[in-house]
Write a protein that holds these residues in place. Structure first.
Motif, PDB file in Angstrom:
ATOM      1  N   UNK A 258       1.012  -1.323  -0.304  1.00  0.00           N
ATOM      2  CA  UNK A 258       0.204   0.026   0.066  1.00  0.00           C
ATOM      3  C   UNK A 258       0.393   1.003  -0.270  1.00  0.00           C
ATOM      4  N   UNK A 259       2.163   1.454  -0.638  1.00  0.00           N
ATOM      5  CA  UNK A 259       2.629   2.449  -0.862  1.00  0.00           C
ATOM      6  C   UNK A 259       3.012   3.187  -2.024  1.00  0.00           C
ATOM      7  N   UNK A 260       2.442   3.128  -3.379  1.00  0.00           N
ATOM      8  CA  UNK A 260       2.820   3.146  -4.597  1.00  0.00           C
ATOM      9  C   UNK A 260       2.225   4.623  -4.239  1.00  0.00           C
ATOM     10  N   UNK A 261       1.108   5.118  -3.701  1.00  0.00           N
ATOM     11  CA  UNK A 261       1.136   6.727  -3.489  1.00  0.00           C
ATOM     12  C   UNK A 261       2.267   7.638  -2.616  1.00  0.00           C
ATOM     13  N   UNK A 262       2.685   6.911  -1.857  1.00  0.00           N
ATOM     14  CA  UNK A 262       3.802   7.455  -1.025  1.00  0.00           C
ATOM     15  C   UNK A 262       5.417   7.992  -1.749  1.00  0.00           C
ATOM     16  N   UNK A 263       5.385   9.553  -1.287  1.00  0.00           N
ATOM     17  CA  UNK A 263       6.481  10.050  -1.675  1.00  0.00           C
ATOM     18  C   UNK A 263       6.992  10.632  -1.278  1.00  0.00           C
ATOM     19  N   UNK A 264       7.717  10.734   0.240  1.00  0.00           N
ATOM     20  CA  UNK A 264       8.791  11.293   1.638  1.00  0.00           C
ATOM     21  C   UNK A 264       8.030  10.273   2.619  1.00  0.00           C
ATOM     22  N   UNK A 265       9.270   9.486   3.255  1.00  0.00           N
ATOM     23  CA  UNK A 265       9.239   9.090   3.684  1.00  0.00           C
ATOM     24  C   UNK A 265      10.490   9.038   5.321  1.00  0.00           C
ATOM     25  N   UNK A 266      10.396   9.812   6.179  1.00  0.00           N
ATOM     26  CA  UNK A 266      10.587  10.131   7.174  1.00  0.00           C
ATOM     27  C   UNK A 266      11.166   9.038   7.723  1.00  0.00           C
ATOM     28  N   UNK A 267      12.116   8.373   8.756  1.00  0.00           N
ATOM     29  CA  UNK A 267      12.160   7.769   9.739  1.00  0.00           C
ATOM     30  C   UNK A 267      13.495   8.115  10.355  1.00  0.00           C
ATOM     31  N   UNK A 268      12.691   8.287  11.998  1.00  0.00           N
ATOM     32  CA  UNK A 268      14.231   9.357  13.120  1.00  0.00           C
ATOM     33  C   UNK A 268      13.872   8.511  13.970  1.00  0.00           C
ATOM     34  N   UNK A 297       6.446   6.050  -6.581  1.00  0.00           N
ATOM     35  CA  UNK A 297       6.822   6.834  -6.581  1.00  0.00           C
ATOM     36  C   UNK A 297       7.782   8.306  -5.637  1.00  0.00           C
ATOM     37  N   UNK A 298       8.358   7.259  -4.759  1.00  0.00           N
ATOM     38  CA  UNK A 298       9.070   8.135  -3.708  1.00  0.00           C
ATOM     39  C   UNK A 298       9.899   8.824  -4.341  1.00  0.00           C
ATOM     40  N   UNK A 299      10.066  10.258  -3.474  1.00  0.00           N
ATOM     41  CA  UNK A 299      10.739  11.120  -4.158  1.00  0.00           C
ATOM     42  C   UNK A 299      12.092  11.685  -2.936  1.00  0.00           C
ATOM     43  N   UNK A 300      11.555  10.734  -2.017  1.00  0.00           N
ATOM     44  CA  UNK A 300      12.676  11.603  -0.695  1.00  0.00           C
ATOM     45  C   UNK A 300      12.284  10.745   0.383  1.00  0.00           C
ATOM     46  N   UNK A 301      13.986  10.610   0.459  1.00  0.00           N
ATOM     47  CA  UNK A 301      14.070   9.354   2.139  1.00  0.00           C
ATOM     48  C   UNK A 301      15.312  10.112   2.966  1.00  0.00           C
ATOM     49  N   UNK A 302      14.207  10.308   4.327  1.00  0.00           N
ATOM     50  CA  UNK A 302      14.860  10.908   5.095  1.00  0.00           C
ATOM     51  C   UNK A 302      15.390   9.781   6.639  1.00  0.00           C
TER      52      UNK A 302
END
Length: 373
Positions: A258-268, A297-302
């Motif tokens: 269920x992740x095809x819409x995700x563009x930014x993922x931030x795990x801190x 569609x993921x553009x940013x990984x933090x």
């Protein structure tokens, strides 16, 4: 004709410089500027002159803080100051916690309906979220449920005992918030079965802090309709949940298809002062996070606060990033390579950053490396 001895300066017209008026800029430009300003800065600017105050009043009252006592008082009638500027209020924050107020005072019907442009609500709550299933609102787009134990109770003569039981959150509790797109949760426990009938929601942004869950719950249930484009997950103060099997299973398959819409993922992970409580980023987990078949569609990984092996990471990135269209990779991590020491630490960092930039010029890298304590 100029007379001898006349040293006066010839008269000439002095061009008047056009004055710059900030508030005459387009509204979208002003909003972009003001999002970087503290409330005190806007107040100071509004205090410079009458014209600025009239123009900036909508920003001064766009975010307000109240206590439960204030909400109790204004159930019947808004105080003059709020009544005058009610149309400007977009975000309301309840800064103290009060169980009686949550269950017995329907602020959504008695108070919030008096604020026609309200779009966001922040509630300091010591309870599970099930009180919200008895509330209805069709305007709020952003909801934040957090807990600040330092906040005072609204009625000092009433003692509120903070329960040691986990606070439960369920998506069914917010089923009556039809326009909700941004959800922020702090210190909640998720415990429902994936087979449960979920209410329709179209969340676009999810931020969870120090939240836990029970098997067979999966975080993908927040993205049931595949509309989520921003997800931030934060753990702090040596929270042991990041070492649990449940969290590891999440990293191995973050949103369960269920992740095809995700563009930014931030795990801190922050404020982990003991290395034994810190989470190691395995190469397999990193491969999962940048897998285009899972996150097309993921553009940013933090990724902040992890432990990881720099050499293994560089080798994999330089071999595989050509297949990945990513705008930003932001790493703030502690390296575990045995051959990296304080003496060669900076040279390794510069070499890694230069190598990744050369191999992948279309990807913006932010690399902040630290040595374990």
């Amino acid at each position: 004709m100029k007379r001898r001895g006349d040293h006066s300066v010839p008269s000439r017209k002095i061009a008047r410089k056009s004055s710059f008026n900030l508030v005459k800029l387009p509204n979208d430009v002003i909003q972009s500027v003001f999002q970087y300003l503290a409330a005190s800065d806007i107040i100071n600017l509004a205090s410079t002159c009458h014209d600025y105050r009239n123009e900036l009043i909508q920003y001064l009252y766009s975010n307000i803080k109240v206590r439960w006592n204030d909400l109790i008082d204004i159930r019947e009638k808004l105080p003059p100051v709020l009544n005058r500027y009610a149309s400007f209020i977009k975000y309301l924050r309840i800064i103290d916690y009060y169980s009686y107020g949550e269950w017995q005072i329907d602020i959504f019907q008695n108070v919030l309906t008096k604020l026609p442009n309200l779009r966001g609500l922040l509630v300091n709550s010591i309870n599970s979220s099930n009180w919200l299933k008895y509330r209805t609102n069709s305007k709020i787009e952003k909801l934040t449920l957090y807990f600040d134990i330092s906040a005072n109770c609204p009625l000092p003569h009433q003692t509120q005992v903070v329960s040691t039981n986990p606070k439960i959150f369920h998506l069914a509790h917010i089923a009556n918030f039809s326009r909700l797109t941004h959800l922020n949760l702090s210190s909640y426990h998720f415990n429902w079965d994936p087979s449960d009938l979920m209410p329709e929601n179209h969340l676009q942004s999810l931020t969870i802090e120090n939240c836990t869950w029970e098997y067979p719950f999966q975080l993908s249930q927040f993205n049931h309709y595949n509309t989520l484009n921003f997800c931030q997950i934060t753990y702090s103060n040596n929270n042991p949940f990041i070492l649990s099997e449940r969290f590891t299973n999440f990293l191995n398959d973050p949103l369960n298809a269920k992740s095809t819409s995700l563009q930014t993922l931030f795990i801190e992970f922050k404020h982990y002062d003991d290395i034994n409580w810190k989470k190691h980023l395995s190469l397999k987990q990193f491969q999962t996070l940048i897998d285009p078949s899972k996150f097309p569609h993921l553009q940013c990984i933090l990724l902040h606060g992890w432990l990881f092996n720099l050499r293994s990471f560089m080798h994999y990135v330089n071999q595989n990033f050509l297949k990945l269209e990513m705008a930003l990779l932001d790493l703030l991590v502690e390296v575990t390579d045995s051959d990296i020491s304080p003496d060669n630490f900076q040279s390794f960092r510069q070499s890694a950053l230069r190598s990744m930039t050369e191999h992948h010029p279309n990807v913006r890298f932010k690399l902040d490396l630290q040595l374990p304590y």
